[in-house]
Motif scaffolding. Structure first.
Motif: not given
Length: 323
Positions: A184-185, A187-188
């Motif tokens: 998630g981090d 991709l962010n």
């Protein structure tokens, strides 16, 4: 002549191309302002004896063709010299920055293929309809907008303004997050530079896919297949798309190399520690060995992509003869 022999022939033809590329890289950077002595010695230490000793140690007192042959021989063994600024091996520096650039290049490539190709097909099938007009607007906008301006706007809107509006930024203002630190981090952090890098790529692929599909859909064999009752979906995806992909493969293959060039601006805007940002820093510090190594690496990517395009041609189009 089989595919194996055809592949071998194409690889052998790359040898003179590679030699020409290395010669151009070496000579052009030799003609550029600045030199190794100026980069390594402060002005107060540039007395004639010290300069002569440094030139002898670096081999700069030898004829330029000898310097080129030594540099080429070392480059073929993976030795691109040492950076003037950090004294680290150039090869290690390039390899350490390659993975971050590959990450955003993959994102840009996926955006182009999974958005641009379907949009180009729909534009051709519904030619002059609202889908076609919308895709034209999107494509022309994507081609016209500079990547550095788009990157700055993305950071302003989704990081700074978003934080003022909602109390928390939607994306980070810059910086690198490794995939190992959490998907998630990652991709962010990786999606904003990846999508920014892929916008221009997507626009070009969309327009080319549309043009190729419009031309193929007007061919006699397509009209004949339609008259014989072939389903429209099979006609488009099986008969027309394969032939339309040939010019698309050309531009996609070459654009993969251009992704590295575009990464120079995008990575600097997003503070992404990849090949592009490393090249920008090398130019700023006049780090000639690093510039030579990076330009040679990028040129090598173009050469290899041309080879892959040639081989893909032979697989896509049976009319292309191996001999």
């Amino acid at each position: 002549m089989g595919l194996g022999n055809y592949t071998l022939k194409r690889i052998l033809l790359l040898i003179p191309v590679f030699i020409g590329v290395t010669a151009a890289v070496f000579l052009l950077l030799k003609l550029a302002p600045g030199d190794a002595v100026s980069a390594l010695l402060p002005p107060r230490a540039r007395d004639p004896q010290t300069v002569a000793e440094l030139e002898a140690r670096l081999g700069l007192d030898q004829p330029i063709y000898i310097q080129y042959l030594k540099w080429l021989g070392n480059a073929l063994q993976g030795d691109l010299g040492r950076s003037f600024a950090t004294r680290q091996p150039v090869t290690d520096m390039i390899l350490s920055r390659l993975w971050p650039t590959i990450q955003i290049s993959i994102i840009a490539f996926v955006v182009a293929l999974f958005i641009a190709v379907p949009l180009g097909i729909l534009s051709a099938v519904y030619k002059d309809g609202w889908v076609d007009h919308l895709s034209r607007v999107i494509a022309f906008t994507g081609i016209s907008v500079p990547s550095f301006w788009l990157g700055i706007m993305v950071i302003l809107v989704f990081a700074l303004f978003w934080q003022n509006w909602f109390g928390e930024s939607l994306i980070p203002a810059g910086g690198y997050v490794a995939p190992s630190e959490g998907l998630g981090d990652w991709l962010n952090a990786a999606l904003p530079p990846g999508i920014t890098l892929g916008v221009g790529f997507s626009a070009i692929v969309t327009r080319l896919t549309r043009s190729a599909m419009v031309e193929v859909l007007n061919e006699d064999y397509v009209r004949t297949a339609r008259a014989k009752g072939v389903k429209e979906s099979a006609l488009i995806l099986v008969h027309a798309l394969r032939n339309a992909l040939i010019p698309v493969v050309t531009i996609v293959g070459l654009q993969v190399g251009f992704l590295l060039n575009g990464a120079v601006v995008v990575e600097q805007v997003f503070q992404w520690p990849g090949i592009g940002r490393l090249l920008y820093q090398a130019v700023q510090t006049n780090d000639m060995p690093l510039i030579q190594g990076l330009v040679l690496f990028i040129a090598g990517v173009f050469v290899m992509m041309n080879l892959l395009v040639d081989l893909t041609y032979a697989l896509l189009d049976p009319r292309i003869k191996y001999d």
